[in-house]
Scaffold this active site. Sequence first.
Site, short mmCIF file in Angstrom:
data_model
loop_
_atom_site.label_atom_id
_atom_site.label_comp_id
_atom_site.label_asym_id
_atom_site.label_seq_id
_atom_site.Cartn_x
_atom_site.Cartn_y
_atom_site.Cartn_z
N ARG A 241 0.84 -1.19 0.00
CA ARG A 241 0.00 0.00 0.00
C ARG A 241 0.88 1.25 0.00
O ARG A 241 2.00 1.22 0.52
CB ARG A 241 -0.93 0.00 1.22
CG ARG A 241 -1.92 -1.18 1.21
CD ARG A 241 -2.79 -1.21 2.45
NE ARG A 241 -3.71 -2.35 2.41
CZ ARG A 241 -3.43 -3.57 2.86
NH1 ARG A 241 -2.24 -3.81 3.42
NH2 ARG A 241 -4.32 -4.54 2.76
N HIS A 331 -2.01 3.54 -5.32
CA HIS A 331 -2.64 2.29 -4.91
C HIS A 331 -2.83 1.36 -6.10
O HIS A 331 -2.98 0.14 -5.94
CB HIS A 331 -3.99 2.59 -4.24
CG HIS A 331 -4.44 1.53 -3.28
ND1 HIS A 331 -5.02 0.36 -3.70
CD2 HIS A 331 -4.38 1.46 -1.93
CE1 HIS A 331 -5.33 -0.39 -2.64
NE2 HIS A 331 -4.94 0.27 -1.56
N HIS A 358 -3.75 -9.50 2.14
CA HIS A 358 -5.19 -9.59 2.34
C HIS A 358 -5.48 -10.70 3.35
O HIS A 358 -4.61 -11.50 3.68
CB HIS A 358 -5.89 -9.89 1.02
CG HIS A 358 -5.92 -8.71 0.10
ND1 HIS A 358 -6.20 -8.81 -1.25
CD2 HIS A 358 -5.68 -7.39 0.33
CE1 HIS A 358 -6.14 -7.61 -1.80
NE2 HIS A 358 -5.84 -6.73 -0.86
N TYR A 368 -3.23 -17.36 7.43
CA TYR A 368 -1.86 -17.74 7.12
C TYR A 368 -0.89 -16.85 7.89
O TYR A 368 -1.13 -15.65 8.07
CB TYR A 368 -1.57 -17.58 5.63
CG TYR A 368 -2.19 -18.66 4.76
CD1 TYR A 368 -1.88 -20.00 4.98
CD2 TYR A 368 -3.06 -18.33 3.73
CE1 TYR A 368 -2.43 -20.99 4.17
CE2 TYR A 368 -3.62 -19.31 2.91
CZ TYR A 368 -3.30 -20.65 3.14
OH TYR A 368 -3.83 -21.61 2.34
#
Length: 383
Positions: A241, A331, A358, A368
Site C-alpha cells: 500500500r 494504490h 489480504h 496464514y
Amino acid sequence: MLTDIKVKSAKPKEKQYKLTDGQGLYLLVTPQGGKLWRFKYYFNNKEKVRAFGIYPDISLADAREKRDAARKQVANDIDPGEVYRAQKKATLAVTENSFEVVAREWHERFKQRWTKVHADTTIRRIELSVFPWLGTRPIGEIKAPELLAVLRRIESRGAQETAHRVKTICGQIFRYAVATGRAERDPETDLKGALPPAPKTNLAALTDPKEVADLLRIMDGYEGSFVTRCALRLAPLVFVRPGELRQAQWAEINLDTAEWNIPAERMKMKQAHLVPLSRQAVEILRELKPLTGNSRYVFPSVRSSARPMSNNAILAALRRMGYSKDEMTGHGFRAMARTILDEVLQVRPEFIEHQLAHAVRDPNGRAYNRTAHLEERKKMMQL
C-alpha cells in the site's frame, strides 16, 4: 467609370494593366488573368495603395463601398492602410490565442511525456466536449460561467466522471495559457464545488500489459528527484500500500536476505508482513542507500529526513508524467500486480492475495502466517 460587364469581360494581356473606376479605385488585371481591386490615395503627401480583394469575390459594388469608406477615413486624417493592418493584427491575435489553438499547442508540448493512450484520450475529450463551444473563443476572454456551461452539457448526458476529467484538462490548458502570456488567470479554479461529486469508483490502475510497459518505461526516465524515482520504480516490484511504501524504514530491510519485514503496527490488517525482494528491487535499494541510508526512512521527506516522503509524492509524480487520477494512482500498483500475475502469468490466487496482505485463510479457517508459501512467493516476486 467601370461597369459590371467591363469588369467581367476584361482579358489578360502580356503586361498587367489598370481599368480605372474613379476617385482612386481601379481594377488591376494581371497577365495570369487575376483581377485585383486597388485604391490609390494620398496620406501625409505620400501616395499609397490599399488592396480591397479579388474579383469576383469582391464585386464592383463592394469595391466602391470599400473605396467610399476609405475616402472618409482619409478625410478624417486616418490612414486606411494602417487601420487595415491593425484590424488584421487584432484578428490574427484572436485566432492565434483561441482556446483550440492554445489547447492543441499544450497537448503537442506535453504528449511526449504521456502514454499514447493517455494522449489520444485527452485530445479526444476536448475535441468532442469543449472545442465545439469554446474552440474559437480567445482563451483570455473565457470566464468561469462559460466553462461551467460546457461542463454541465457533459454532465447532462450522465457523464459525471467525464465532466470532472474535462474540468481538470481545461484547468491545465488555462494554466499553460497564463504561463505563456495568453491569459491573465485560470477560470477553472473558480468552479471548485460547482459540479456534484462524481460517483466513487475503484482506485484507478493500469492493467493492460502494453500500457503497463509504457508506464514502466516512463518511470525509468522520470526526471524528478532521485528518491521519488526510486520509490516509483520499487512500487510495482513490491505492490504494498502507498503508506507502507513511503514509510519504509531501513531497519526493516535486509538486503542480504532480500527481505522486507513490515511490522504489524504499520499494516492495515495489524499483522506483520514479509515482502520478498526481487533482484531488481534489491538493486534499486542498493542504489538509494548511499543517499538515504543514514536516515530512518528509505524515502525521507525533502524537507526533513526525520519524516517520510509526502503521501502525495507518488501521486504528484504520476501526474507529472501525464497520468490523471482516473488512469493511475499509487494504490493502482496493487491492482496492476494482481491482474498481471493472475491473468497473464497465471500465478495461484492464494499466493497473490497473501503477498497483497489480504485476509487469506487456510482450509481450516486459520489465517496464514507471514511466512506462508514463502518459497512460492519468492519465485512469484522474481517473475
